[in-house]
Design a protein around this motif. Structure first.
Motif, PDB file in Angstrom:
ATOM      1  N   ILE A  45       0.882  -1.287   0.014  1.00 36.43           N
ATOM      2  CA  ILE A  45       0.027   0.012  -0.019  1.00 36.43           C
ATOM      3  C   ILE A  45       0.867   1.305   0.036  1.00 36.43           C
ATOM      4  O   ILE A  45       0.455   2.116  -0.906  1.00 36.43           O
ATOM      5  N   ASP A  46       1.889   1.240   0.826  1.00 30.31           N
ATOM      6  CA  ASP A  46       2.761   2.462   1.070  1.00 30.31           C
ATOM      7  C   ASP A  46       4.087   1.837   1.884  1.00 30.31           C
ATOM      8  O   ASP A  46       3.831   0.989   2.311  1.00 30.31           O
ATOM      9  N   PHE A  47       5.028   2.938   1.935  1.00 28.40           N
ATOM     10  CA  PHE A  47       6.148   2.503   2.932  1.00 28.40           C
ATOM     11  C   PHE A  47       6.698   3.875   3.032  1.00 28.40           C
ATOM     12  O   PHE A  47       6.740   4.704   2.175  1.00 28.40           O
ATOM     13  N   LYS A  48       7.724   3.850   4.168  1.00 28.42           N
ATOM     14  CA  LYS A  48       8.513   4.953   4.245  1.00 28.42           C
ATOM     15  C   LYS A  48      10.132   4.433   4.460  1.00 28.42           C
ATOM     16  O   LYS A  48      10.188   3.416   4.862  1.00 28.42           O
ATOM     17  N   ILE A  49      11.016   5.153   3.844  1.00 27.39           N
ATOM     18  CA  ILE A  49      12.381   5.123   4.023  1.00 27.39           C
ATOM     19  C   ILE A  49      13.010   6.407   4.520  1.00 27.39           C
ATOM     20  O   ILE A  49      12.431   7.214   4.343  1.00 27.39           O
ATOM     21  N   GLU A  50      14.182   6.107   4.867  1.00 25.72           N
ATOM     22  CA  GLU A  50      15.244   7.380   5.233  1.00 25.72           C
ATOM     23  C   GLU A  50      16.362   7.104   4.357  1.00 25.72           C
ATOM     24  O   GLU A  50      16.668   6.062   3.963  1.00 25.72           O
ATOM     25  N   ILE A  51      16.813   8.244   4.102  1.00 32.97           N
ATOM     26  CA  ILE A  51      18.077   8.310   3.013  1.00 32.97           C
ATOM     27  C   ILE A  51      19.062   9.219   3.815  1.00 32.97           C
ATOM     28  O   ILE A  51      18.787  10.041   4.636  1.00 32.97           O
ATOM     29  N   GLY A  52      20.263   8.576   3.523  1.00 30.98           N
ATOM     30  CA  GLY A  52      21.470   9.000   4.082  1.00 30.98           C
ATOM     31  C   GLY A  52      22.529   9.500   3.172  1.00 30.98           C
ATOM     32  O   GLY A  52      22.640   8.781   2.070  1.00 30.98           O
ATOM     33  N   ARG A  53      23.392  10.243   3.500  1.00 30.14           N
ATOM     34  CA  ARG A  53      24.660  10.667   2.808  1.00 30.14           C
ATOM     35  C   ARG A  53      25.809   9.985   3.255  1.00 30.14           C
ATOM     36  O   ARG A  53      26.175   9.855   4.555  1.00 30.14           O
ATOM     37  N   ILE A  54      26.579   9.578   2.255  1.00 28.49           N
ATOM     38  CA  ILE A  54      27.926   8.868   2.575  1.00 28.49           C
ATOM     39  C   ILE A  54      29.162   9.699   1.943  1.00 28.49           C
ATOM     40  O   ILE A  54      28.777   9.847   0.614  1.00 28.49           O
ATOM     41  N   TRP A  55      29.959   9.851   2.389  1.00 25.56           N
ATOM     42  CA  TRP A  55      30.917  10.595   1.908  1.00 25.56           C
ATOM     43  C   TRP A  55      32.608   9.845   1.665  1.00 25.56           C
ATOM     44  O   TRP A  55      32.800   9.253   2.442  1.00 25.56           O
ATOM     45  N   ASP A  56      32.836   9.888   0.533  1.00 23.57           N
ATOM     46  CA  ASP A  56      34.111   9.414   0.241  1.00 23.57           C
ATOM     47  C   ASP A  56      34.893  10.593  -0.497  1.00 23.57           C
ATOM     48  O   ASP A  56      35.017  10.886  -1.680  1.00 23.57           O
ATOM     49  N   GLY A  57      35.809  11.122   0.461  1.00 29.85           N
ATOM     50  CA  GLY A  57      36.496  12.313   0.110  1.00 29.85           C
ATOM     51  C   GLY A  57      35.450  13.174  -0.150  1.00 29.85           C
ATOM     52  O   GLY A  57      34.585  13.677   0.754  1.00 29.85           O
ATOM     53  N   ASP A  58      35.789  13.869  -1.268  1.00 32.71           N
ATOM     54  CA  ASP A  58      34.942  14.918  -1.858  1.00 32.71           C
ATOM     55  C   ASP A  58      33.494  14.496  -2.347  1.00 32.71           C
ATOM     56  O   ASP A  58      32.607  15.393  -2.631  1.00 32.71           O
ATOM     57  N   PHE A  59      33.654  13.052  -2.607  1.00 35.77           N
ATOM     58  CA  PHE A  59      32.184  12.639  -3.282  1.00 35.77           C
ATOM     59  C   PHE A  59      31.312  12.192  -2.295  1.00 35.77           C
ATOM     60  O   PHE A  59      31.571  11.528  -1.482  1.00 35.77           O
TER      61      PHE A  59
END
Length: 254
Positions: free
Chosen positions: A175-189
């Motif tokens: 029917i629906d769902f929720k997620i969370e999103i995170g940032r991962i840093w590899d140096g400047d990327f």
């Protein structure tokens, strides 16, 4: 649990501990069930064990189709090793059918198919009740950039395609769902990854034929046993023996 571990964060359903390797955390799944921003609470024995295994199953599946996420490996029945990420303070919600708040907001009957999957956001703040926010809010307050939002929508829809197919294959409607999103840093990327968990705690799941609810709405709305609902989801996905009837002493299949 190992003694004297450094606790990083404790939420309603999980605890994060310092990881065993640099850049990692240990995510511990509790048996606590909450609803209505923790106004309703209970302890459901075995729930954490099952959600740990289910989240591993879904995150591994996402990895296999190239959707980046924080999962590294399951450590034991209640814990998994995850990448440490910088969480974007949003709940990313994908809706395929009207239910919950969107049904109330728009006066729609629950279960009504939506014209297409709808992605929306709520601001992660328990004290405020995780209020609905628009993309304009997200950009104006600097929680994410327009490029981030474009990438988040792409990730969310890929997750939706994957989960919808997996669940439909075992007779369950997503029917629906929720997620969370995170940032991962590899140096400047920087790259965005799916984080938190994917389990019946974070999805609305209805039986395709009967409409029976197999998710946390069972607890929210006092519709019966949450243990039976979650056990049924795991059983259909092949994660528990076919004759399993209770989560109190779950026997999971590796």
């Amino acid at each position: 649990m190992a003694p004297r571990r450094k606790k990083i964060y404790e939420g309603k359903a999980k605890i994060l501990y310092e990881g065993t390797e640099p850049g990692t955390l240990i995510q511990y799944f509790k048996d606590d069930a909450t609803a209505f921003n923790a106004q309703k609470k209970a302890t459901i024995e075995g729930k954490g064990v099952l959600n740990n295994r289910l989240s591993e199953y879904f995150m591994t599946g996402l990895t296999n189709i190239g959707v980046p996420n924080h999962f590294i490996r399951r450590i034991n029945m209640r814990e998994q090793l995850i990448r440490q990420v910088e969480i974007i303070p949003l709940e990313v919600i994908v809706r395929n059918f009207a239910a919950g708040s969107i049904a109330k907001r728009l006066g729609m009957e629950e279960g009504t198919p939506l014209p297409r999957p709808i992605v929306e956001y709520s601001f992660k703040n328990d004290e405020l009740g995780d209020p609905f926010v628009s993309e304009e809010y997200v950009i104006a307050f600097g929680w994410a950039s327009q490029q981030d939002l474009d990438d988040i929508v792409s990730l969310a829809l890929r997750v939706n395609d994957f989960l919808s197919g997996v669940f439909f294959g075992v007779g369950i409607k997503l029917i629906d769902f929720k997620i969370e999103i995170g940032r991962i840093w590899d140096g400047d990327f920087m790259r965005l990854v799916v984080a938190d968990e994917i389990s019946p705690d974070s999805c609305r799941l209805w039986d395709v034929k009967t409409g029976q609810k197999l998710d946390k709405d069972v607890f929210r709305r006092d519709l019966g046993s949450l243990t039976d609902a979650y056990t049924e989801v795991a059983r259909r996905l092949g994660l528990m023996p076919a004759n399993t009837t209770s989560l109190s002493k779950p026997t999971l299949i590796n």
